[in-house]
Motif scaffolding. Structure first.
Motif, mmCIF file in Angstrom:
data_model
loop_
_atom_site.group_PDB
_atom_site.id
_atom_site.type_symbol
_atom_site.label_atom_id
_atom_site.label_comp_id
_atom_site.label_asym_id
_atom_site.label_seq_id
_atom_site.Cartn_x
_atom_site.Cartn_y
_atom_site.Cartn_z
ATOM 1 N N TRP A 1 0.824 -1.204 0.000
ATOM 2 C CA TRP A 1 0.000 0.000 0.000
ATOM 3 C C TRP A 1 0.862 1.259 0.000
ATOM 4 C CZ3 TRP A 1 -0.631 4.273 3.052
ATOM 5 C CH2 TRP A 1 -1.752 5.055 2.795
ATOM 6 N N LEU A 2 2.054 1.192 0.571
ATOM 7 C CA LEU A 2 2.931 2.361 0.645
ATOM 8 C C LEU A 2 3.369 2.852 -0.737
ATOM 9 C CD1 LEU A 2 5.067 1.359 3.737
ATOM 10 C CD2 LEU A 2 3.196 3.013 3.636
ATOM 11 N N ALA A 3 3.163 2.044 -1.768
ATOM 12 C CA ALA A 3 3.457 2.489 -3.129
ATOM 13 C C ALA A 3 2.566 3.667 -3.521
ATOM 14 C CB ALA A 3 3.272 1.334 -4.111
ATOM 15 N N ASN A 4 1.392 3.796 -2.911
ATOM 16 C CA ASN A 4 0.472 4.881 -3.252
ATOM 17 C C ASN A 4 1.027 6.261 -2.891
ATOM 18 O OD1 ASN A 4 -1.782 3.301 -4.338
ATOM 19 N ND2 ASN A 4 -1.870 2.475 -2.269
ATOM 20 N N PRO A 5 1.470 6.504 -1.652
ATOM 21 C CA PRO A 5 2.046 7.832 -1.377
ATOM 22 C C PRO A 5 3.366 8.063 -2.115
ATOM 23 C CG PRO A 5 2.119 6.457 0.604
ATOM 24 C CD PRO A 5 1.313 5.720 -0.427
ATOM 25 N N ALA B 1 6.937 1.045 -7.901
ATOM 26 C CA ALA B 1 6.684 -0.223 -8.592
ATOM 27 C C ALA B 1 7.269 -1.397 -7.814
ATOM 28 C CB ALA B 1 7.255 -0.182 -10.005
ATOM 29 N N LEU B 2 8.466 -1.222 -7.280
ATOM 30 C CA LEU B 2 9.097 -2.300 -6.506
ATOM 31 C C LEU B 2 8.362 -2.551 -5.192
ATOM 32 C CD1 LEU B 2 12.860 -1.470 -7.163
ATOM 33 C CD2 LEU B 2 11.507 -3.341 -8.145
ATOM 34 N N TRP C 1 -2.405 -0.957 -11.827
ATOM 35 C CA TRP C 1 -1.769 -0.141 -10.776
ATOM 36 C C TRP C 1 -0.261 -0.092 -11.001
ATOM 37 C CZ3 TRP C 1 0.420 -2.211 -5.862
ATOM 38 C CH2 TRP C 1 0.545 -1.253 -4.854
ATOM 39 N N GLU C 2 0.344 -1.244 -11.194
ATOM 40 C CA GLU C 2 1.782 -1.311 -11.450
ATOM 41 C C GLU C 2 2.138 -0.613 -12.764
ATOM 42 O OE1 GLU C 2 4.732 -2.708 -10.056
ATOM 43 O OE2 GLU C 2 3.624 -2.844 -8.177
ATOM 44 N N LEU C 3 1.293 -0.763 -13.771
ATOM 45 C CA LEU C 3 1.556 -0.125 -15.053
ATOM 46 C C LEU C 3 1.556 1.395 -14.923
ATOM 47 C CD1 LEU C 3 2.182 -0.577 -18.019
ATOM 48 C CD2 LEU C 3 -0.286 -0.721 -18.442
#
Length: 150
Positions: free
Chosen positions: A64-68, A93-94, A126-128
């Motif tokens: 979830w931390l990929a969002n911020p 992405a990672l 999301w990753e894209l």
């Protein structure tokens, strides 16, 4: 020479706007798609965006931390800080790949949960969105580099 510089800046602005719209569109699209599947149930991207922070705070799954991180990357991108934007989008992405460490997701306070059996289409969209932003930032970073003087 002045006209060339003006054209280059306008061209970068159009590319920057296009990349921003494309990246954010995939991100928004991911909110409407199934993100995880398990035992015949699916959880959608918006649900995970709203409640996924709980898993991150309990260190069960930090995806979830990929969002911020993505939000920060987008801000740097819009500020034409392409190198920082590219690096942070790659980090997003990672970090998002930590999704595959998820075992189950609680859906209510009654103890009901959905096991993680496979990622849904939302995960890939999301990753894209992160990859598009990273690629666009790298492209613009290289394009805006000044050629070395002889």
């Amino acid at each position: 020479m002045h006209e060339d510089l003006k054209y280059a800046k306008n061209g970068c602005m159009i590319i920057r706007l296009s990349i921003t719209i494309l990246s954010f569109s995939f991100y928004a699209f991911a909110l409407c798609l199934p993100a995880i599947h398990g035992h015949g149930s699916s959880l959608y991207g918006l649900f995970l965006l709203l409640l996924g922070w709980v898993k991150a705070m309990t260190l069960e799954c930090e995806a979830w931390l990929a969002n911020p991180i993505f939000a920060m990357s987008l801000i740097f991108f819009l500020a034409a800080e392409y190198k920082i934007s590219a690096l942070s989008a790659i980090v997003a992405a990672l970090v998002g790949l930590d999704t595959f460490r998820l075992e189950r997701f609680e859906i209510d306070e009654a103890g009901n949960w959905v096991p993680f059996e496979r990622a849904g289409s939302a995960f890939y969209a999301w990753e894209l969105s992160f990859v598009i932003l990273a690629a666009g930032a790298l492209y613009l970073w290289k394009r805006t580099q000044q050629p070395a003087s002889p």
